[in-house]
Design an enzyme around this catalytic site. Structure first.
Site, mmCIF file in Angstrom:
data_model
loop_
_atom_site.group_PDB
_atom_site.id
_atom_site.type_symbol
_atom_site.label_atom_id
_atom_site.label_comp_id
_atom_site.label_asym_id
_atom_site.label_seq_id
_atom_site.Cartn_x
_atom_site.Cartn_y
_atom_site.Cartn_z
ATOM 1 N N THR A 118 2.882 -24.273 12.377
ATOM 2 C CA THR A 118 1.795 -25.248 12.456
ATOM 3 C C THR A 118 2.322 -26.563 13.004
ATOM 4 O O THR A 118 2.060 -26.924 14.136
ATOM 5 C CB THR A 118 1.075 -25.504 11.122
ATOM 6 N N TRP A 141 5.048 -16.747 7.680
ATOM 7 C CA TRP A 141 4.192 -17.067 8.826
ATOM 8 C C TRP A 141 4.705 -16.383 10.093
ATOM 9 O O TRP A 141 3.926 -16.064 10.974
ATOM 10 C CB TRP A 141 4.138 -18.574 9.034
ATOM 11 N N ASN A 189 0.913 -14.310 6.932
ATOM 12 C CA ASN A 189 -0.139 -15.311 6.796
ATOM 13 C C ASN A 189 -1.189 -15.199 7.893
ATOM 14 O O ASN A 189 -0.882 -15.312 9.087
ATOM 15 C CB ASN A 189 0.476 -16.709 6.837
ATOM 16 N N GLU A 190 -2.430 -14.953 7.476
ATOM 17 C CA GLU A 190 -3.606 -14.955 8.352
ATOM 18 C C GLU A 190 -3.502 -13.996 9.529
ATOM 19 O O GLU A 190 -4.085 -14.242 10.599
ATOM 20 C CB GLU A 190 -3.905 -16.389 8.824
ATOM 21 N N GLU A 218 -5.425 -20.233 0.157
ATOM 22 C CA GLU A 218 -5.165 -21.419 0.970
ATOM 23 C C GLU A 218 -6.468 -22.136 1.189
ATOM 24 O O GLU A 218 -7.464 -21.552 1.614
ATOM 25 C CB GLU A 218 -4.514 -21.072 2.317
ATOM 26 N N ARG A 272 -18.983 -25.230 -29.738
ATOM 27 C CA ARG A 272 -19.028 -24.317 -30.876
ATOM 28 C C ARG A 272 -18.154 -23.098 -30.568
ATOM 29 O O ARG A 272 -17.408 -23.074 -29.600
ATOM 30 C CB ARG A 272 -20.463 -23.897 -31.161
#
Length: 798
Positions: A104, A146, A187-188, A271, A401
């Site tokens: 990323t 990733w 990932n993804e 995520e 309660r």
């Protein structure tokens, strides 16, 4: 926020309403009736088991700079992340399994660059996990990949090689005293059912109790596949979906699926986030509650854990907080920290939701939401309420309660609408229920926690002031840094790590370690290894480094590094490239990875396994290349006026660097005065003479006023003086027509302006030019496609 002096049970509230009705007119309803919601928090009622609130370190180098922070600031930031009862109090930490590839906003180094060597001290994820565990021994850890080194499976992620790779990573975790509670796949990138089956059997065979999460992608279709494949279903312990409330949205609706809910397995928002640390707090507050209300998700995992990365990277403000100046120690604790704390500080994994005490205020999601959780033994409970979208005060009447405690209730609140930190995570007056009942007035735009627990708090540490990283700067790589990455360097592809020098040189050098292109997560058209460092405000300097060619190829020095395209899909930068055969060039790249050769040539062959000194001088518009003290050539270019420095190789070769050095050049001219437009008698002007963030910038009739006085230097236009606010493209916009305003100077590419030979001012980030829209000088200025013949785009600097 309205706090009554004594909290009354619902009966008292009703009697008061009757009395008011008698005074104002029996039976006449008020003009704006406030919403009132009754909630019964009953310890005997069912709900799913809560798995925690967490965040992700990785998915792109977002934690990279934190390890280089000085003490005590580094420890204070870590406390705000992980220390119970202090800040975000995270209960879960997901770690990237590094793969030498951009994931990323950076590349995480692998622990196995090659098949035959394991390095358990590579990277900084072990360090951050150790720090998290030291502060919260109960924190849960997950591993997720990733990308992966290119040798794995001959480029096939879903291979036995990848499972073996993960097992070696688990072995490294053991050496660091870390137990990994959960592990995911890719990932993804979907799933391979047979691979997950093999992963589960391998974990069991090796004695790991680690649970498997699938598919770590978007949507819930993995549950449909599991429903048709019992072995796949047995191999998966947790169903994790990314962004179930939508990606970079307001997170108002967070559904799962009927099939997923029928699986009898935990469902996670594994995520979420990808939002600004302050501006995204409202959405995060909604999602933490609504993930469970709408979709029965029992864990919320924010991406990322912290924005400890440089401001020129795309997601540079996302996370719990911001820590992007390791040299000054400055940091910012974001509003996302405090909306997260409203759940994480008052619960623990293993608690249970109470379904009947969770829902929407007044049955309408626009009023806000609430969830209630109880401890496993019923000795405590907490109710978390958010009113992000409410427009008026409301009342909530709670009755407790079913064996839950009916004594004193502690009240905490955050005004998410407020920009002041004093309104974050405020403890209010305790409530004493009467016969287990009490009421609370809710203000719009707030998060509240009502709890019987204790021990919560708001950290008291404060940040030092921001400061520029001063030149000269040098690094011989001999002094041990906090990790194998040199101090302040952050890799964008490949892995630059310190190691023993080659070529007959003693000491420690920097080497690019990845021998082949990895299995990639990003899809950038140019994925060669490079690493950047430093301050985006640097303008004129010389970057120098010794380079050794371990194999045939090209090394590069980077200068004036500015904005990076999303997921490394481009970079505003100058590149001096030198090859072992003596060819050289000065190139310019942009945020689409379009390269323009500015000049070049050939010098003597440099050969292999020999050291050479390469220097790149950037002085105003002149760029000069040198090797071994000999000037090779120079060129003039107006495109980039300031930015960071860096090192790189144009392929996956194991070249080495040493004696990195940055020396300042002559200062650029810095002038104070009006900025005149090509339109008749118009000047750049701050609207109404204001100097606050968000002030519109116009082109008014030239009057010589303070609103039209600008300081120009180092690619910035600042109002009034060198300490004034910067001319800024709103929201870092790059589209044609994006407006321009004043904002606190932060070194971002949207605040950098490059004067061109034709009189235009080009934005470094967008490549578009400052313009008066049309001929109406009262309109807010914008950026437009550059046209040097247009009078509304021509400017004369002071």
């Amino acid at each position: 926020m309205t706090w009554t002096s004594k909290w009354r049970p619902a009966l008292f509230a009703a009697l008061l309403a009757l009395l008011l009705g008698a005074v104002t007119g029996w039976g006449a309803p008020p003009a704006h009736a406030a919403t009132s919601t009754a909630v019964t928090v009953d310890g005997t009622q069912p709900g799913r088991t809560f798995d925690g609130i967490g965040a992700i370190s990785g998915g792109g180098g977002n934690s990279r700079l934190l390890i280089d922070y000085p003490e005590p600031q580094r420890s204070r930031i870590l406390d705000y992340l992980f220390k119970p009862g202090y800040g975000a109090s995270l209960q879960f930490l997901k770690l990237e399994v590094g793969g030498d590839t951009n994931s990323t906003d950076g590349a995480e180094p692998s622990h196995m660059h090659t098949r035959d060597k394991v390095d358990c001290n590579s990277g900084y994820e072990w360090w951050i996990a150790e720090q998290a565990k030291a502060r919260n021994p109960h924190i849960k850890l997950q591993a997720l990949s990733w990308g992966a080194p290119g040798w794995i499976g001959n480029g096939n992620f879903w291979s036995q090689d990848m499972i073996d790779y993960l097992m070696s990573w688990f072995g490294c975790a053991k050496k660091h005293g870390l137990a990994i509670d959960y592990v995911g796949g890719w990932n993804e990138r979907g799933w391979d059912a047979d691979w997950f089956k093999q992963l589960k059997s391998t974990l069991m065979a090796k004695g790991y109790r680690t649970k498997v999460v699938a598919a770590e992608s978007f949507g819930w279709d993995v549950a449909d596949a599991m429903a048709k494949d019992s072995e796949f279903k047995d191999a998966v312990d947790v169903i994790g979906s990314h962004y179930p409330c939508g990606y970079q949205s307001a997170f108002t609706s967070c559904p799962s699926s009927d099939v997923a809910q029928s699986m009898d397995k935990p469902l996670w928002a594994s995520e979420n986030g990808s939002l600004d640390t302050d501006g995204g707090a409202k959405a995060v507050a909604r999602a933490i509650n609504r993930d469970y209300i709408d979709g029965k998700m029992t864990a919320f995992v924010n991406w990322p854990v912290i924005a400890s990365l440089y401001p020129n990277l795309f997601f540079s403000t996302d996370g719990m907080s911001i820590a992007n100046q390791p040299w000054s120690g400055a940091y910012h604790i974001g509003a996302t920290t405090w909306v997260t704390a409203h759940t994480a500080q008052f619960t623990r994994p293993g608690w249970s939701y109470i379904d009947s005490a969770s829902g929407y205020l007044g049955g309408d999601r626009s009023n806000g939401s609430y969830v209630s959780l109880k401890s496993h033994d019923g000795s405590d409970y907490s109710t978390v309420i958010e009113t992000m979208d409410a427009t008026a005060e409301q009342t909530v009447n709670l009755t407790v309660r079913g064996g839950l405690p009916t004594g004193t209730v502690h009240v905490w609140s955050t005004d998410v609408k407020s920009s002041g930190t004093d309104d974050d995570f405020v403890r209010g007056a305790d409530i004493t229920p009467v016969d287990g009942s009490y009421s609370l007035t809710l203000e719009p735009g707030h998060v509240y926690t009502l709890t019987t627990t204790s021990g919560q708090g708001k950290g008291t540490a404060t940040s030092p002031a921001k400061a520029a990283l001063q030149l000269p700067y040098s690094d011989s790589f001999d002094k041990r840094a906090a990790s194998k990455s040199p101090r302040y360097f952050t890799d964008m592809n490949g892995a630059f790590e310190t190691t023993a020098c080659a070529g007959g040189r003693s000491g420690t050098c920097l080497r690019q370690m990845a021998p082949t292109s990895p299995i990639r997560w990003t899809d950038e058209p140019y994925n060669a290894p490079y690493s950047i460092m430093g301050d985006g405000s640097w303008s004129n300097y010389t970057v120098t480094a010794d380079a050794l060619f371990s194999e045939k190829g090209t090394v590069e020095l980077l200068g004036r590094v500015g904005q990076q395209g999303r997921n490394n899909n481009g970079l505003n930068a100058y590149h001096l490239r030198v090859s072992n055969n003596g060819t050289w060039s000065i190139d310019k790249s942009d945020t689409t990875w379009k390269f323009t050769r500015l000049t070049g040539g050939r010098t003597n062959t440099l050969g292999l396994n020999k050291w050479h000194t390469v220097a790149f001088t950037l002085q105003d518009t002149k760029l000069t290349a040198s090797v071994d003290g000999k000037e090779l050539g120079s060129v003039t270019d107006y495109s980039l006026s300031s930015g960071q420095a860096g090192l790189g190789v144009t392929g996956y070769q194991s070249q080495q660097f040493d004696n990195f050095d940055l020396t300042p050049g002559a200062p650029s001219p810095q002038h104070l005065g009006p900025v005149t437009s090509g339109l008749t008698d118009t000047c750049l002007e701050a609207e109404n003479g204001a100097d606050a963030d968000g002030t519109r910038v116009l082109a008014g009739d030239c009057a010589g006023s303070t609103a039209q006085t600008w300081w120009w230097g180092n690619g910035q236009l600042r109002l009034g003086s060198s300490a004034g606010r910067c001319l800024d493209v709103t929201g870092a916009g790059t589209d044609n027509g994006s407006p321009v305003e004043l904002w606190e100077c932060n070194g971002g590419g949207n605040q950098q302006w490059v004067p061109q030979a034709d009189g235009t001012l080009q934005g470094q980030q967008s490549g578009r030019c400052l313009a008066v829209p049309g001929s109406d000088a009262t309109q807010q200025l914008v950026i437009q496609d550059c046209d040097g013949t247009a009078a509304n785009q021509r400017w004369t600097l002071p």
